[in-house]
Design a protein around this motif. Structure first.
Motif, PDB file in Angstrom:
ATOM      1  N   GLY A  32       0.791  -1.211   0.000  1.00  0.00           N
ATOM      2  CA  GLY A  32       0.000   0.000   0.000  1.00  0.00           C
ATOM      3  C   GLY A  32       0.830   1.270   0.000  1.00  0.00           C
ATOM      4  N   ASP A  33       2.145   1.131  -0.031  1.00  0.00           N
ATOM      5  CA  ASP A  33       3.011   2.311  -0.041  1.00  0.00           C
ATOM      6  C   ASP A  33       2.844   3.090  -1.347  1.00  0.00           C
ATOM      7  OD1 ASP A  33       3.999   1.598   2.418  1.00  0.00           O
ATOM      8  OD2 ASP A  33       5.756   0.554   1.606  1.00  0.00           O
ATOM      9  N   PRO A  34       2.839   4.427  -1.295  1.00  0.00           N
ATOM     10  CA  PRO A  34       2.708   5.233  -2.512  1.00  0.00           C
ATOM     11  C   PRO A  34       3.914   5.060  -3.422  1.00  0.00           C
ATOM     12  CG  PRO A  34       3.242   6.634  -0.650  1.00  0.00           C
ATOM     13  CD  PRO A  34       2.943   5.281  -0.089  1.00  0.00           C
ATOM     14  N   VAL A  35       3.688   5.183  -4.725  1.00  0.00           N
ATOM     15  CA  VAL A  35       4.735   5.014  -5.729  1.00  0.00           C
ATOM     16  C   VAL A  35       4.842   6.298  -6.555  1.00  0.00           C
ATOM     17  CG1 VAL A  35       5.467   3.722  -7.768  1.00  0.00           C
ATOM     18  CG2 VAL A  35       4.381   2.521  -5.855  1.00  0.00           C
ATOM     19  N   ASP A  36       6.071   6.746  -6.754  1.00  0.00           N
ATOM     20  CA  ASP A  36       6.325   7.929  -7.572  1.00  0.00           C
ATOM     21  C   ASP A  36       6.675   7.479  -8.988  1.00  0.00           C
ATOM     22  OD1 ASP A  36       6.942  10.359  -8.633  1.00  0.00           O
ATOM     23  OD2 ASP A  36       8.663  10.766  -7.338  1.00  0.00           O
ATOM     24  N   ALA A  37       5.849   7.862  -9.972  1.00  0.00           N
ATOM     25  CA  ALA A  37       6.096   7.471 -11.360  1.00  0.00           C
ATOM     26  C   ALA A  37       5.433   8.477 -12.295  1.00  0.00           C
ATOM     27  CB  ALA A  37       5.555   6.066 -11.625  1.00  0.00           C
ATOM     28  N   ASN A  38       5.884   8.510 -13.544  1.00  0.00           N
ATOM     29  CA  ASN A  38       5.287   9.400 -14.536  1.00  0.00           C
ATOM     30  C   ASN A  38       3.917   8.894 -14.962  1.00  0.00           C
ATOM     31  OD1 ASN A  38       7.367  11.271 -14.631  1.00  0.00           O
ATOM     32  ND2 ASN A  38       8.486  10.153 -16.215  1.00  0.00           N
ATOM     33  N   VAL A  39       3.020   9.842 -15.226  1.00  0.00           N
ATOM     34  CA  VAL A  39       1.649   9.518 -15.626  1.00  0.00           C
ATOM     35  C   VAL A  39       1.311  10.261 -16.912  1.00  0.00           C
ATOM     36  CG1 VAL A  39      -0.789   9.584 -14.966  1.00  0.00           C
ATOM     37  CG2 VAL A  39       0.962   9.240 -13.216  1.00  0.00           C
ATOM     38  N   THR A  40       0.724   9.556 -17.876  1.00  0.00           N
ATOM     39  CA  THR A  40       0.210  10.192 -19.086  1.00  0.00           C
ATOM     40  C   THR A  40      -1.274   9.929 -19.193  1.00  0.00           C
ATOM     41  OG1 THR A  40       0.604   8.275 -20.513  1.00  0.00           O
ATOM     42  CG2 THR A  40       2.405   9.858 -20.285  1.00  0.00           C
ATOM     43  N   ILE A  41      -1.968  10.785 -19.948  1.00  0.00           N
ATOM     44  CA  ILE A  41      -3.405  10.635 -20.147  1.00  0.00           C
ATOM     45  C   ILE A  41      -3.740  11.045 -21.573  1.00  0.00           C
ATOM     46  CG2 ILE A  41      -3.977  12.972 -19.363  1.00  0.00           C
ATOM     47  CD1 ILE A  41      -6.506  11.787 -18.056  1.00  0.00           C
ATOM     48  N   GLY A  42      -4.718  10.387 -22.157  1.00  0.00           N
ATOM     49  CA  GLY A  42      -5.140  10.725 -23.508  1.00  0.00           C
ATOM     50  C   GLY A  42      -6.515  10.178 -23.800  1.00  0.00           C
ATOM     51  N   LEU A  43      -7.188  10.777 -24.740  1.00  0.00           N
ATOM     52  CA  LEU A  43      -8.501  10.284 -25.146  1.00  0.00           C
ATOM     53  C   LEU A  43      -8.350   8.927 -25.813  1.00  0.00           C
ATOM     54  CD1 LEU A  43     -10.216  13.492 -26.587  1.00  0.00           C
ATOM     55  CD2 LEU A  43     -10.544  12.444 -24.347  1.00  0.00           C
ATOM     56  N   GLU A  44      -9.239   8.024 -25.491  1.00  0.00           N
ATOM     57  CA  GLU A  44      -9.171   6.682 -26.058  1.00  0.00           C
ATOM     58  C   GLU A  44      -9.271   6.721 -27.574  1.00  0.00           C
ATOM     59  OE1 GLU A  44     -11.451   2.364 -25.536  1.00  0.00           O
ATOM     60  OE2 GLU A  44     -12.433   4.229 -24.949  1.00  0.00           O
ATOM     61  N   ALA A  45     -10.109   7.604 -28.100  1.00  0.00           N
ATOM     62  CA  ALA A  45     -10.344   7.650 -29.544  1.00  0.00           C
ATOM     63  C   ALA A  45      -9.156   8.196 -30.320  1.00  0.00           C
ATOM     64  CB  ALA A  45     -11.585   8.492 -29.837  1.00  0.00           C
ATOM     65  N   SER A  46      -8.322   9.022 -29.685  1.00  0.00           N
ATOM     66  CA  SER A  46      -7.244   9.687 -30.424  1.00  0.00           C
ATOM     67  C   SER A  46      -5.971   8.876 -30.510  1.00  0.00           C
ATOM     68  CB  SER A  46      -6.921  11.034 -29.763  1.00  0.00           C
ATOM     69  OG  SER A  46      -6.272  10.831 -28.527  1.00  0.00           O
ATOM     70  N   GLN A  47      -5.802   7.908 -29.621  1.00  0.00           N
ATOM     71  CA  GLN A  47      -4.585   7.099 -29.583  1.00  0.00           C
ATOM     72  C   GLN A  47      -3.345   7.945 -29.280  1.00  0.00           C
ATOM     73  OE1 GLN A  47      -4.766   3.659 -29.878  1.00  0.00           O
ATOM     74  NE2 GLN A  47      -6.967   4.093 -29.865  1.00  0.00           N
ATOM     75  N   GLU A  48      -3.530   9.145 -28.745  1.00  0.00           N
ATOM     76  CA  GLU A  48      -2.422  10.003 -28.366  1.00  0.00           C
ATOM     77  C   GLU A  48      -2.558  10.375 -26.898  1.00  0.00           C
ATOM     78  OE1 GLU A  48      -2.505  13.337 -30.980  1.00  0.00           O
ATOM     79  OE2 GLU A  48      -1.394  12.310 -32.563  1.00  0.00           O
ATOM     80  N   SER A  49      -1.414  10.569 -26.257  1.00  0.00           N
ATOM     81  CA  SER A  49      -1.420  10.908 -24.838  1.00  0.00           C
ATOM     82  C   SER A  49      -0.492  12.079 -24.569  1.00  0.00           C
ATOM     83  CB  SER A  49      -0.989   9.702 -23.991  1.00  0.00           C
ATOM     84  OG  SER A  49      -1.916   8.645 -24.100  1.00  0.00           O
ATOM     85  N   THR A  50      -0.687  12.689 -23.417  1.00  0.00           N
ATOM     86  CA  THR A  50       0.173  13.785 -22.996  1.00  0.00           C
ATOM     87  C   THR A  50       0.624  13.531 -21.563  1.00  0.00           C
ATOM     88  OG1 THR A  50       0.335  16.189 -22.816  1.00  0.00           O
ATOM     89  CG2 THR A  50      -1.725  15.197 -22.127  1.00  0.00           C
ATOM     90  N   LEU A  51       1.823  13.972 -21.242  1.00  0.00           N
ATOM     91  CA  LEU A  51       2.378  13.751 -19.917  1.00  0.00           C
ATOM     92  C   LEU A  51       1.720  14.676 -18.902  1.00  0.00           C
ATOM     93  CD1 LEU A  51       4.578  12.365 -18.158  1.00  0.00           C
ATOM     94  CD2 LEU A  51       6.074  14.309 -18.738  1.00  0.00           C
ATOM     95  N   LEU A  52       1.167  14.085 -17.832  1.00  0.00           N
ATOM     96  CA  LEU A  52       0.591  14.881 -16.750  1.00  0.00           C
ATOM     97  C   LEU A  52       1.672  15.345 -15.776  1.00  0.00           C
ATOM     98  CD1 LEU A  52      -2.659  12.992 -15.666  1.00  0.00           C
ATOM     99  CD2 LEU A  52      -2.477  15.102 -16.982  1.00  0.00           C
ATOM    100  N   GLY A  53       2.648  14.474 -15.541  1.00  0.00           N
ATOM    101  CA  GLY A  53       3.663  14.724 -14.534  1.00  0.00           C
ATOM    102  C   GLY A  53       3.911  13.437 -13.771  1.00  0.00           C
ATOM    103  N   HIS A  54       4.429  13.543 -12.558  1.00  0.00           N
ATOM    104  CA  HIS A  54       4.651  12.330 -11.780  1.00  0.00           C
ATOM    105  C   HIS A  54       3.846  12.381 -10.486  1.00  0.00           C
ATOM    106  CE1 HIS A  54       7.470  14.325  -8.950  1.00  0.00           C
ATOM    107  NE2 HIS A  54       7.812  15.035 -10.012  1.00  0.00           N
ATOM    108  N   THR A  55       3.588  11.220  -9.940  1.00  0.00           N
ATOM    109  CA  THR A  55       2.694  11.103  -8.791  1.00  0.00           C
ATOM    110  C   THR A  55       3.293  11.625  -7.499  1.00  0.00           C
ATOM    111  OG1 THR A  55       3.431   8.810  -8.558  1.00  0.00           O
ATOM    112  CG2 THR A  55       1.363   9.191  -9.732  1.00  0.00           C
ATOM    113  N   GLY A  56       4.593  11.728  -7.418  1.00  0.00           N
ATOM    114  CA  GLY A  56       5.211  12.308  -6.243  1.00  0.00           C
ATOM    115  C   GLY A  56       5.289  11.348  -5.064  1.00  0.00           C
ATOM    116  N   SER A  57       5.733  11.863  -3.924  1.00  0.00           N
ATOM    117  CA  SER A  57       5.967  11.027  -2.750  1.00  0.00           C
ATOM    118  C   SER A  57       4.692  10.432  -2.174  1.00  0.00           C
ATOM    119  CB  SER A  57       6.680  11.846  -1.667  1.00  0.00           C
ATOM    120  OG  SER A  57       5.886  12.969  -1.292  1.00  0.00           O
ATOM    121  N   ASP A  58       3.536  11.077  -2.430  1.00  0.00           N
ATOM    122  CA  ASP A  58       2.275  10.529  -1.920  1.00  0.00           C
ATOM    123  C   ASP A  58       1.571   9.648  -2.943  1.00  0.00           C
ATOM    124  OD1 ASP A  58       1.495  12.446  -3.719  1.00  0.00           O
ATOM    125  OD2 ASP A  58       0.125  13.495  -2.365  1.00  0.00           O
ATOM    126  N   GLY A  59       2.185   9.458  -4.117  1.00  0.00           N
ATOM    127  CA  GLY A  59       1.594   8.598  -5.135  1.00  0.00           C
ATOM    128  C   GLY A  59       0.375   9.176  -5.816  1.00  0.00           C
TER     129      GLY A  59
END
Length: 464
Positions: A353-380
């Motif tokens: 259950g410990d938080p994980v710091d990692a990069n996150v991307t998000i994109g519309l399912e229909a477009s097949q393209e994503s953009t970087l949101l940033g990283h989750t940080g120390s609190d995940g």
């Protein structure tokens, strides 16, 4: 629901909550709810916070895009601010330099007429910007900057209005109707909002880049953003106004807001929780409550909320509807929300259950393209605003990736559109490890959940 019995007090000085509004600016009413009842009210965190938005049948365009500092608009805003101050200073100096009282009075009236004419021009400019965006003649960035420019000019005009009110009070045997000044203030309010203000801060480099949600109808728009630990939104619906009638009293306006925002109203603060300012063809109702602030404008003709702004601390926001996936020791959870709503993404170690710091991307399912949101940080955790259609969240850590595809929840509309179920509640989750070829079917709280695999993860490329 009807508004509860209230004690009405006429406020004769500017309220610290309402800012610059003064005694000449219309009737201001400060209300306090019954303290006994407040003690019995549960926290609104898990209750529905209703919002003014655009019905799905009237939605013209919707986008969620990142915006950042921009030298061109930054210079424009600086010039606009300086120009407004210069014009106001020149106007007041011209009035004070008048050789006789008659000339002084006429100059004051001329300046007031000029502000009223500019307010009409701003209404036209705002409508034109929405129409051009809907026609795909300008981008979401262009629309946001234009709305922010209109906001900045409206604020400068209101400062000039206040200056005229003050100099009028110093002019012998002369006055301007407080109702006229208050109606002008309410009209200028039409063009201002906290999201537009933050957009100015972003493009001028005073704030970090941010993702803005933009949703439009033929004559209205909804803007939202997550910034500085808060979720901020504003909405304007020109189709809910009728300037030819004036039949709703301020007491009725409060009832209308109470019925449209029951959770917010029932949790209003015991002291200075509710303020109503009635002027012109609208009523401004401001409610400070346990987990945020609402400002709702009720049209005097239609009896409908036509403009809204809300600010809510992220720490107060929880959801009962999430989509999740677990793979290779990673647990990804998306607290789903309505289009443009506050979207929380959480990443944890599945076993500890410990938080994980990692990069996150998000994109519309229909477009097949994503953009970087940033990283989750120390609190995940990372926050953003929800797209208006199905979207995919991807998290990559080392050689493992978790990919989750889901969709927004139904819009919690105020008023007559409260039963409009704009979006479904199904969600599909795909978790992708780097090794193994097995596939497992699961069932999750948000609908059908599946886990699959492939030879190796591929990070989504940049896009909108």
């Amino acid at each position: 629901m009807k508004a509860l019995p209230l004690v009405v007090v006429m406020v004769l000085v500017a309220s610290p909550v309402l800012g610059a509004a003064g005694p000449a600016d219309g009737a201001t009413h400060s209300m306090a709810p019954d303290e006994t009842e407040l003690a019995q009210v549960a926290s609104p965190s898990n209750e529905t916070i209703h919002v003014l938005d655009i019905p799905s049948s009237e939605l013209a365009r919707s986008t969620v895009e990142a915006h950042h500092v921009d030298l061109g608009p930054s210079l424009d805003f600086s010039a606009l601010g300086a120009s407004g101050q210069i014009q106001t200073g020149a106007s007041i100096e011209r009035i004070e330099s008048a050789t006789d009282d008659s000339t002084r009075q006429q100059l004051i009236l001329d300046e007031l007429n000029t502000i009223e004419q500019r307010a009409i021009a701003l209404q036209s400019a705002q409508r034109s910007a929405i129409e051009r965006f809907n026609a795909d003649d300008i981008t979401a960035r262009d629309l946001l900057i234009e709305l922010a420019r209109i906001d900045a000019e409206a604020r400068a005009l209101d400062e000039r209005r206040v200056a005229l009110r003050e100099i009028t009070s110093e002019t012998p045997d002369f006055s301007i109707s407080s109702g006229r000044l208050a109606a002008l203030e309410r009209e200028l309010d039409t063009f201002t909002g906290p999201v537009r203000t933050h957009a100015v801060s972003v493009v001028t480099g005073q704030s970090d880049a941010a993702r803005f949600s933009v949703r439009t109808s033929e004559t209205g728009f909804v803007l939202s953003v997550v910034t500085d630990g808060e979720y901020v939104r504003e909405a304007y619906r020109a189709d809910l106004r009728n300037r030819d009638q004036n039949t709703v009293s301020y007491e009725e306006a409060l009832d209308i807001v109470a019925e449209n925002y029951p959770t917010i109203y029932s949790n209003r603060a015991a002291q200075n929780g509710t303020n109503v300012i009635s002027a012109g063809d609208s009523h401004r109702v401001q409610i400070n409550y346990r987990d945020g602030q609402l400002t709702a404008y009720v049209d005097s003709g239609t009896g409908r909320v036509f403009k809204e702004s809300q600010t809510r601390p992220l720490e107060s926001i929880t959801t009962r509807d999430n989509a999740s996936g677990v793979r290779d020791g990673l647990a990804l959870t998306v607290d789903r929300t309505y289009p443009g709503g506050p979207l929380r993404i959480q990443l944890n170690e599945s076993e500890t259950g410990d938080p994980v710091d990692a990069n996150v991307t998000i994109g519309l399912e229909a477009s097949q393209e994503s953009t970087l949101l940033g990283h989750t940080g120390s609190d995940g955790t990372i926050w953003t605003v929800s797209p208006s259609a199905s979207y995919t969240v991807t998290v990559i850590r080392g050689n493992s990736a978790v990919v989750l595809t889901t969709s927004p929840t139904p819009m919690p509309y105020v008023g007559e559109n409260a039963t409009d179920t704009e979006n479904g509640t199904s969600a599909t989750v795909t978790s992708t490890p780097t090794e193994s070829t097995e596939s497992t079917e699961l069932t999750g709280s948000a609908g059908s959940v599946s886990t699959a695999s492939r030879a190796g993860p591929q990070a989504p490329t940049g896009g909108g």
